[in-house]
Design an enzyme around this catalytic site. Structure first.
Site, short mmCIF file in Angstrom:
data_model
loop_
_atom_site.label_atom_id
_atom_site.label_comp_id
_atom_site.label_asym_id
_atom_site.label_seq_id
_atom_site.Cartn_x
_atom_site.Cartn_y
_atom_site.Cartn_z
N LYS A 110 1.02 -1.15 0.05
CA LYS A 110 -0.15 0.33 -0.04
C LYS A 110 1.00 1.48 0.08
O LYS A 110 0.55 2.58 -0.42
CB LYS A 110 -1.24 -0.23 1.83
CG LYS A 110 -1.76 -1.06 0.57
CD LYS A 110 -3.30 -1.23 2.03
CE LYS A 110 -4.23 -1.83 1.51
NZ LYS A 110 -3.63 -3.45 1.84
C1 PLP Z 1 -4.84 -4.29 1.25
C2 PLP Z 1 -3.80 -5.84 1.59
C3 PLP Z 1 -4.15 -6.99 0.16
C4 PLP Z 1 -5.13 -6.61 -0.49
O1 PLP Z 1 -5.41 -5.93 -1.25
P1 PLP Z 1 -6.88 -4.97 -2.60
O2 PLP Z 1 -7.04 -3.79 -3.18
O3 PLP Z 1 -7.39 -4.71 -1.56
O4 PLP Z 1 -7.15 -6.35 -2.96
C5 PLP Z 1 -3.16 -8.15 0.04
N1 PLP Z 1 -2.22 -8.25 0.51
C6 PLP Z 1 -1.86 -6.85 1.90
C7 PLP Z 1 -0.80 -7.11 2.33
C8 PLP Z 1 -2.31 -6.03 2.18
O5 PLP Z 1 -2.01 -5.36 3.06
#
Ligand code: PLP
Length: 464
Positions: A110
């Site tokens: 993120k």
């Molecule tokens: C947010 C997240 C996901 C999922 O991502 P999306 O965009 O919601 O599909 C997968 N792995 C980790 C470690 C995350 O923080």
């Protein structure tokens, strides 16, 4: 580039308006009017670029209202916080390629979007002489990436609610050890659902929302999707250099955000270059049922060892739905009404066939996730975090289909030491970013699970 809503109820927006609006005012999600395509000449130029240079090129396809020099500064500043020179290194591990997306300050993918979005918000607010108070609830990853995205920035304060004592210790410390004056960690005496309900209630008080310039940084902001498109193209280019013309991606998915970015990359590069995207879910399998059976129906949220994917309603799903339903906003609106009334959408054979040209999907149990972490470690020495392991498990299904498989590594294993230790017998090595975390000063306020208490706190500490 102009932007439209999946529900058709807004006049087309510029990129800057899109970023500031977040969710479309008609309740839909915002999308670009078209996806630019690229040719061999462009790709061969892109293959010589560093990650930030490539990001600037890809963003320029979608952004025409920020001077290039300013955009360049925002991009380079965003990725200067990463601890790897390649930003998102692609490494060959055993039978697959791992695209490491966890070299940002909070060790999860993120950061790639939120380091950029934080700077972009600051830029747009300074330009307008405006202020914003970001309010959000988190069960872990999103909150800390948002905090690191805006810490120390001008004209922005951030208030992040987390359930006191119910977030993993590493994640709680990552958030509460940020002591910048514009960051307010609120530990709520309640559950994550309480936190979310409080945030929702506050946003619904429109007078309060306006008075305190409340804003959000959730995954529906188009700029986040756009930032994530880059690493798909980056990975594709790295394999093209090795003579590969087509690549599969396997993506551990919760809110459909990351995999939708993959879909956009595929629209830009062409389906011959990315023939298929593997949508990997944990036991919360609403999206797998959608791809495999045409059944998008709410189930109960199950807690798993990959908590950032413990989601039932995927907030970015509507973007794909718009394309699936022939880019017809009336059909999208009808479908979303049916879904909110009945908690279910059904798709017929013709639609299902089209979905399955874009995606394959596998739901991976916790047992299989642990097994994958263990066997991958035994066979390669590489430690997967539980989210990444879900994607790897699913991605292995594509191995005999003639193209390399890139598995997105969405978090560093040290963020989930308990689950990893259970699988491999010892906790993963802590990277420098987490060393001495327990000894750092903290800044956090404990509040009851009470809307009024949170409102008072925000009112006292908001930028006006
Ligand atoms: C947010 C997240 C996901 C999922 O991502 P999306 O965009 O919601 O599909 C997968 N792995 C980790 C470690 C995350 O923080």
């Amino acid at each position: 580039m102009r932007y439209i809503s999946t529900r058709g109820g807004i006049t087309p927006l510029s990129f800057k308006e899109t970023v500031l609006m977040g969710l479309a005012e008609d309740g839909g999600l915002i999308l670009p009017e078209a996806y630019p395509a690229v040719d061999e000449e462009v790709l061969s130029f892109w293959s010589r670029l560093s990650y930030p240079e490539l990001a600037l090129e890809v963003f320029s396809l979608f952004v025409d209202d920020i001077p290039l020099e300013d955009l360049r500064k925002l991009v380079f500043q965003a990725y200067a916080t990463f601890d790897h020179p390649e930003i998102c290194p692609l490494v060959r591990v055993g039978p697959v390629f791992i695209l490491e997306l966890f070299h940002g300050p909070t060790l999860a993918f993120k950061d790639i979007a939120l380091q950029f979005l934080g700077g972009l918000f600051e830029y747009l607010l300074l330009e307008r002489g405006a202020r914003m108070n970001i309010l959000g609830a988190t069960s872990g990853d999103t909150g800390s990436a948002a905090i690191y995205g805006v810490r120390g920035r001008k004209n922005i304060n951030i208030f992040i609610l987390h359930p006191h004592g119910r977030v993993s210790p590493v994640q709680a410390l990552q958030m509460t050890t940020v002591t910048d004056a514009n960051v307010f960690n609120l530990a709520i005496e309640g559950t994550f659902d309480d936190c979310q309900a409080i945030v929702k209630a506050i946003f619904e008080d429109l007078a309060f929302k306006r008075r305190y310039h409340l804003g959000a940084v959730n995954s529906i902001n188009w700029a986040r999707v756009m930032a994530q498109v880059v690493y798909y193209i980056w990975a594709w280019l790295r394999l093209a250099e090795k003579g590969q013309s087509a690549v599969f991606f396997s993506v551990p998915t919760g809110n459909f955000g990351d995999i939708f970015a993959g879909y956009v990359a595929r629209r830009i590069l062409g389906r011959e270059r990315i023939p298929l995207l593997m949508l990997a879910t944990n036991e919360n399998d609403i999206l797998t049922r959608f791809v495999n059976q045409g059944d998008y129906s709410l189930g109960k949220v199950v807690s798993t060892i990959s908590p950032s994917m413990d989601i039932q309603v995927a907030s970015n799903f509507e973007r794909y739905l718009y394309h699936l339903l022939g880019e017809d906003p009336i059909r999208v609106r009808e479908a979303m009404e049916v879904f909110s009334r009945e908690g279910r959408l059904r798709f017929g054979p013709e639609e299902l066939a089209r979905v399955r040209e874009d995606f394959a999907s596998v739901s991976v149990s916790q047992e299989e996730t642990r097994e994958t972490i263990a066997s991958f470690y035994q066979e390669t020495g590489y430690v997967l975090d539980p989210h990444t392991a879900v994607g790897v498990r699913a991605g292995l299904r594509l191995l005999d289909r003639g193209h390399p498989v890139v598995c997105l590594a969405t978090a560093h294993p040290a963020k989930f030491p308990e689950a990893v230790a259970e699988a491999i017998g010892h906790p993963p090595r802590r990277p420098p970013a987490l060393e001495g975390l327990e000894e750092r000063p903290r800044r956090v306020t404990i509040l009851p699970a009470d809307i009024k208490a949170v409102k008072e706190f925000v009112a006292q500490n908001a930028l006006l």
